[in-house]
Design an enzyme around this catalytic site. Structure first.
Site, PDB file in Angstrom:
ATOM      1  N   ASP A   1      93.501  -3.471  19.610  1.00 44.60           N
ATOM      2  CA  ASP A   1      92.097  -2.851  20.034  1.00 44.60           C
ATOM      3  C   ASP A   1      91.369  -3.848  20.998  1.00 44.60           C
ATOM      4  O   ASP A   1      91.212  -5.033  20.323  1.00 44.60           O
ATOM      5  CB  ASP A   1      91.340  -2.170  18.867  1.00 44.60           C
ATOM      6  CG  ASP A   1      90.189  -1.240  19.630  1.00 44.60           C
ATOM      7  OD1 ASP A   1      90.563  -0.254  19.805  1.00 44.60           O
ATOM      8  OD2 ASP A   1      88.940  -1.668  19.574  1.00 44.60           O
TER       9      ASP A   1
ATOM     10  N   ARG B   1      99.588   5.584   9.938  1.00 41.02           N
ATOM     11  CA  ARG B   1      98.135   5.651   9.604  1.00 41.02           C
ATOM     12  C   ARG B   1      97.716   5.989   8.287  1.00 41.02           C
ATOM     13  O   ARG B   1      96.728   6.077   7.685  1.00 41.02           O
ATOM     14  CB  ARG B   1      97.295   6.294  10.467  1.00 41.02           C
ATOM     15  CG  ARG B   1      97.028   5.459  11.887  1.00 41.02           C
ATOM     16  CD  ARG B   1      95.880   4.433  11.766  1.00 41.02           C
ATOM     17  NE  ARG B   1      94.686   5.098  11.914  1.00 41.02           N
ATOM     18  CZ  ARG B   1      93.934   5.201  10.950  1.00 41.02           C
ATOM     19  NH1 ARG B   1      94.091   5.105   9.641  1.00 41.02           N
ATOM     20  NH2 ARG B   1      92.652   5.922  11.022  1.00 41.02           N
TER      21      ARG B   1
ATOM     22  N   TYR C   1      79.738  -2.471  23.982  1.00 39.03           N
ATOM     23  CA  TYR C   1      79.797  -2.058  22.611  1.00 39.03           C
ATOM     24  C   TYR C   1      78.949  -2.933  21.811  1.00 39.03           C
ATOM     25  O   TYR C   1      78.160  -2.577  20.890  1.00 39.03           O
ATOM     26  CB  TYR C   1      81.217  -1.918  22.252  1.00 39.03           C
ATOM     27  CG  TYR C   1      82.043  -1.020  22.505  1.00 39.03           C
ATOM     28  CD1 TYR C   1      81.978   0.048  21.530  1.00 39.03           C
ATOM     29  CD2 TYR C   1      82.976  -0.789  23.477  1.00 39.03           C
ATOM     30  CE1 TYR C   1      82.790   1.450  21.866  1.00 39.03           C
ATOM     31  CE2 TYR C   1      83.632   0.140  23.732  1.00 39.03           C
ATOM     32  CZ  TYR C   1      83.610   1.445  23.072  1.00 39.03           C
ATOM     33  OH  TYR C   1      84.256   2.721  23.400  1.00 39.03           O
TER      34      TYR C   1
ATOM     35  N   ARG D   1      97.409   8.664  18.220  1.00 37.86           N
ATOM     36  CA  ARG D   1      97.389   9.741  17.113  1.00 37.86           C
ATOM     37  C   ARG D   1      98.185  11.049  17.348  1.00 37.86           C
ATOM     38  O   ARG D   1      98.685  11.991  16.643  1.00 37.86           O
ATOM     39  CB  ARG D   1      95.846  10.073  16.834  1.00 37.86           C
ATOM     40  CG  ARG D   1      95.270   9.167  15.706  1.00 37.86           C
ATOM     41  CD  ARG D   1      94.000   9.394  15.857  1.00 37.86           C
ATOM     42  NE  ARG D   1      93.353   9.205  17.148  1.00 37.86           N
ATOM     43  CZ  ARG D   1      91.902   9.320  17.628  1.00 37.86           C
ATOM     44  NH1 ARG D   1      91.107   9.587  16.482  1.00 37.86           N
ATOM     45  NH2 ARG D   1      91.609   8.957  18.805  1.00 37.86           N
TER      46      ARG D   1
ATOM     47  N   ARG E   1      96.972   4.461  25.641  1.00 38.41           N
ATOM     48  CA  ARG E   1      97.157   5.197  24.524  1.00 38.41           C
ATOM     49  C   ARG E   1      98.263   5.905  24.036  1.00 38.41           C
ATOM     50  O   ARG E   1      98.384   6.959  23.739  1.00 38.41           O
ATOM     51  CB  ARG E   1      95.893   6.191  24.514  1.00 38.41           C
ATOM     52  CG  ARG E   1      94.551   5.679  24.288  1.00 38.41           C
ATOM     53  CD  ARG E   1      94.191   4.774  23.041  1.00 38.41           C
ATOM     54  NE  ARG E   1      92.872   3.882  22.956  1.00 38.41           N
ATOM     55  CZ  ARG E   1      92.108   4.199  22.325  1.00 38.41           C
ATOM     56  NH1 ARG E   1      92.009   5.482  21.839  1.00 38.41           N
ATOM     57  NH2 ARG E   1      90.927   3.579  22.406  1.00 38.41           N
TER      58      ARG E   1
HETATM   59  O1  CP3 Z   1      97.151   2.151  24.645  1.00 38.46           O
HETATM   60  C1  CP3 Z   1      97.672   2.057  23.513  1.00 38.46           C
HETATM   61  O2  CP3 Z   1      98.716   2.665  22.927  1.00 38.46           O
HETATM   62  C2  CP3 Z   1      97.594   0.607  22.554  1.00 38.46           C
HETATM   63  C3  CP3 Z   1      96.515   0.620  21.906  1.00 38.46           C
HETATM   64  C4  CP3 Z   1      95.025   0.543  22.280  1.00 38.46           C
HETATM   65  C5  CP3 Z   1      93.985   0.935  21.259  1.00 38.46           C
HETATM   66  N1  CP3 Z   1      92.841   0.912  21.846  1.00 38.46           N
HETATM   67  C6  CP3 Z   1      94.404   1.696  20.008  1.00 38.46           C
HETATM   68  C7  CP3 Z   1      93.588   2.496  19.091  1.00 38.46           C
HETATM   69  C8  CP3 Z   1      94.653   0.141  23.478  1.00 38.46           C
HETATM   70  C9  CP3 Z   1      95.126  -0.271  24.674  1.00 38.46           C
HETATM   71  C10 CP3 Z   1      93.013   0.447  22.879  1.00 38.46           C
HETATM   72  C11 CP3 Z   1      91.881   0.058  23.963  1.00 38.46           C
HETATM   73  C12 CP3 Z   1      90.649   0.405  23.676  1.00 38.46           C
HETATM   74  N2  CP3 Z   1      89.870   0.392  22.539  1.00 38.46           N
HETATM   75  C13 CP3 Z   1      89.766   0.987  24.813  1.00 38.46           C
HETATM   76  C14 CP3 Z   1      90.033   0.833  26.180  1.00 38.46           C
HETATM   77  C15 CP3 Z   1      90.927   1.977  26.369  1.00 38.46           C
HETATM   78  C16 CP3 Z   1      90.249   3.366  26.544  1.00 38.46           C
HETATM   79  O3  CP3 Z   1      90.423   4.152  26.031  1.00 38.46           O
HETATM   80  O4  CP3 Z   1      89.243   3.401  27.489  1.00 38.46           O
HETATM   81  C17 CP3 Z   1      88.323   1.284  23.906  1.00 38.46           C
HETATM   82  C18 CP3 Z   1      87.230   1.601  24.802  1.00 38.46           C
HETATM   83  C19 CP3 Z   1      88.508   0.862  22.751  1.00 38.46           C
HETATM   84  C20 CP3 Z   1      87.675   1.225  21.583  1.00 38.46           C
HETATM   85  C21 CP3 Z   1      88.011   2.288  20.686  1.00 38.46           C
HETATM   86  N3  CP3 Z   1      89.192   1.995  19.697  1.00 38.46           N
HETATM   87  C22 CP3 Z   1      87.725   3.495  20.777  1.00 38.46           C
HETATM   88  C23 CP3 Z   1      86.565   4.157  21.653  1.00 38.46           C
HETATM   89  C24 CP3 Z   1      88.183   4.208  19.436  1.00 38.46           C
HETATM   90  C25 CP3 Z   1      88.018   5.577  19.140  1.00 38.46           C
HETATM   91  C26 CP3 Z   1      88.616   6.597  19.636  1.00 38.46           C
HETATM   92  C27 CP3 Z   1      89.926   7.019  19.696  1.00 38.46           C
HETATM   93  O5  CP3 Z   1      90.672   7.208  20.256  1.00 38.46           O
HETATM   94  O6  CP3 Z   1      89.929   7.394  18.360  1.00 38.46           O
HETATM   95  C28 CP3 Z   1      89.172   3.251  18.958  1.00 38.46           C
HETATM   96  C29 CP3 Z   1      90.076   3.158  17.976  1.00 38.46           C
HETATM   97  C30 CP3 Z   1      91.553   3.188  18.298  1.00 38.46           C
HETATM   98  N4  CP3 Z   1      92.154   2.360  19.060  1.00 38.46           N
HETATM   99  C31 CP3 Z   1      92.727   4.134  18.005  1.00 38.46           C
HETATM  100  C32 CP3 Z   1      93.866   3.688  18.545  1.00 38.46           C
HETATM  101  C33 CP3 Z   1      94.970   4.104  18.636  1.00 38.46           C
HETATM  102  C34 CP3 Z   1      92.528   5.427  17.027  1.00 38.46           C
HETATM  103  C35 CP3 Z   1      92.329   4.904  15.788  1.00 38.46           C
HETATM  104  C36 CP3 Z   1      93.010   5.503  14.685  1.00 38.46           C
HETATM  105  O7  CP3 Z   1      94.230   5.684  14.348  1.00 38.46           O
HETATM  106  O8  CP3 Z   1      92.089   6.341  14.019  1.00 38.46           O
END
Ligand code: CP3
Length: 345
Positions: free
Chosen positions: A75, A39, A152, A30, A26
């Site tokens: 994602d 965003r 999920y 954000r 990540r």
């Molecule tokens: O790591 C990175 O910088 C690359 C981008 C990336 C995202 N999601 C962008 C994202 C990666 C590798 C993921 C993987 C992901 N997505 C996982 C596995 C990693 C982990 O954290 O365990 C999971 C479980 C998801 C599902 C997911 N997507 C969740 C649980 C959420 C919400 C939680 C949160 O952090 O907001 C997302 C949304 C998401 N995916 C965001 C980002 C940057 C936030 C969205 C926003 O900008 O509002």
């Protein structure tokens, strides 16, 4: 095209490196002002589908932090949208599946789909990010591991106890196995597409698999993760990551991967012993440690490097993703500490 001998790839092969490579799960997200700025212009899914913008977000942390790898901005749930389950990213809630899969009937009706036409935009992002990165750092592609994606699809969103998942596993095992087979097939083609487009390594996120005990992991997860890893083209390192996995590490190793991700609930040296020293490890600073004053961050970084003891095959990372409230200067300081404290030249 030959790739330069990137630190991350050498560490994944357990070759000696002049310093420990570091990147953060990540790292594009954000906590970064330039990401928040993006965003304001795009919704989350819209940003993922816009390969130009997604490639830009992929590169942002490399420029800001000096990390040793970029991770594709996408994602884990994008690839299952074509299954017609009603994927949405609700504001501040994370992903929501409007029509979760709870029965054999629903799972049996899932239709195969063409990954290239469904998520070709992700492969475009890989190509554009590669072009923008040049020879600076390698690009990591990724996918959710079958269990975490299934969780999920079945729960409908994040869960605490995974009771719908466990009810399905125990009550309708045929349906569970059918769902996992679909996900192995889709995910192999998804990662294959990222690799063909230029990803240097891939990470499998089994973020929520720590909800399972070892017997359930063996019966309901291991065969599928193993089949997936074996279906990937050889020569591209696979990082296999999960959280809450202290009791599952030897089994995760058995399932596969060149690098096993460790979360912060296990000491790095104990985790490495559990998976075996003939595999590389990644981790494992508590993401919350980045909220602490830099002097404490430095101490924690040193503690982890001491436990790695200069053994080839350590990739520094957090034990899970960067938290949104993390000060950027602390993240930058952490990367610098890893570089400074692991220098072996
Ligand atoms: O790591 C990175 O910088 C690359 C981008 C990336 C995202 N999601 C962008 C994202 C990666 C590798 C993921 C993987 C992901 N997505 C996982 C596995 C990693 C982990 O954290 O365990 C999971 C479980 C998801 C599902 C997911 N997507 C969740 C649980 C959420 C919400 C939680 C949160 O952090 O907001 C997302 C949304 C998401 N995916 C965001 C980002 C940057 C936030 C969205 C926003 O900008 O509002």
């Amino acid at each position: 095209m030959t790739s330069p001998d990137f630190l991350l790839l050498r560490a994944a092969r357990r070759e000696p490196t002049e310093r420990t490579p570091v990147w953060l799960m990540r790292q594009a997200g954000r906590y970064l002002p330039e990401y928040r700025e993006m965003r304001r212009r795009f919704g989350f899914l819209e940003l993922c589908r816009n390969s130009e913008a997604a490639a830009e977000v992929t590169v942002q942390p490399v420029e800001r932090l000096g990390v040793d790898a970029a991770i594709l901005f996408a994602d884990i749930l994008l690839v299952v949208e074509p299954l017609g389950v009603g994927l949405e990213f609700a504001l501040g809630e994370g992903p929501v599946i409007r029509r979760p899969l709870r029965s054999d009937g629903e799972i049996a009706r899932l239709k195969p789909f063409d990954v290239e036409s469904a998520v070709g935009f992700v492969f475009d992002t890989v190509r554009k990010a590669r072009r923008a990165l040049g020879d600076r750092v390698p690009l990591i592609g990724f996918a959710g591991a079958p269990f975490t994606v299934a969780s999920y699809l079945v729960e409908g969103g994040p869960s605490r106890d995974y009771l719908y998942v466990k009810r399905l596993m125990y009550g309708e095992p045929e349906a569970w196995h059918r769902l996992m087979e679909v996900l192995v097939d889709v995910t192999a083609r998804y990662l294959g597409g990222q690799i063909a487009a230029g990803a240097h390594a891939v990470q499998l996120f089994d973020s929520w698999v720590g909800a399972l005990g070892p017997d359930d992991y063996r019966a309901f997860v291991l065969p599928y993760t193993r089949a997936l890893v074996r279906a990937l083209p050889p020569g591209v390192p696979v990082i296999h990551f999960g959280t809450g996995t202290a009791g599952l590490l030897p089994l995760m190793r058995e399932a596969g991967g060149d690098v096993i991700g460790l979360d912060w609930r296990v000491d790095l040296d104990a985790g490495w012993r559990a998976v075996g020293h003939d595999v590389a490890v990644q981790g494992n600073l508590d993401p919350a440690a980045l909220l602490a004053p830099p002097a404490l961050i430095r101490e924690r970084v040193k503690g982890i490097l001491d436990r790695a003891a200069g053994r080839p095959g350590h990739i520094f990372n957090l034990g899970h993703g960067v938290l949104p409230d993390t000060p950027v200067e602390h993240v930058k300081a952490m990367v610098d500490f890893v570089h400074e404290l692991s220098d072996r030249r």
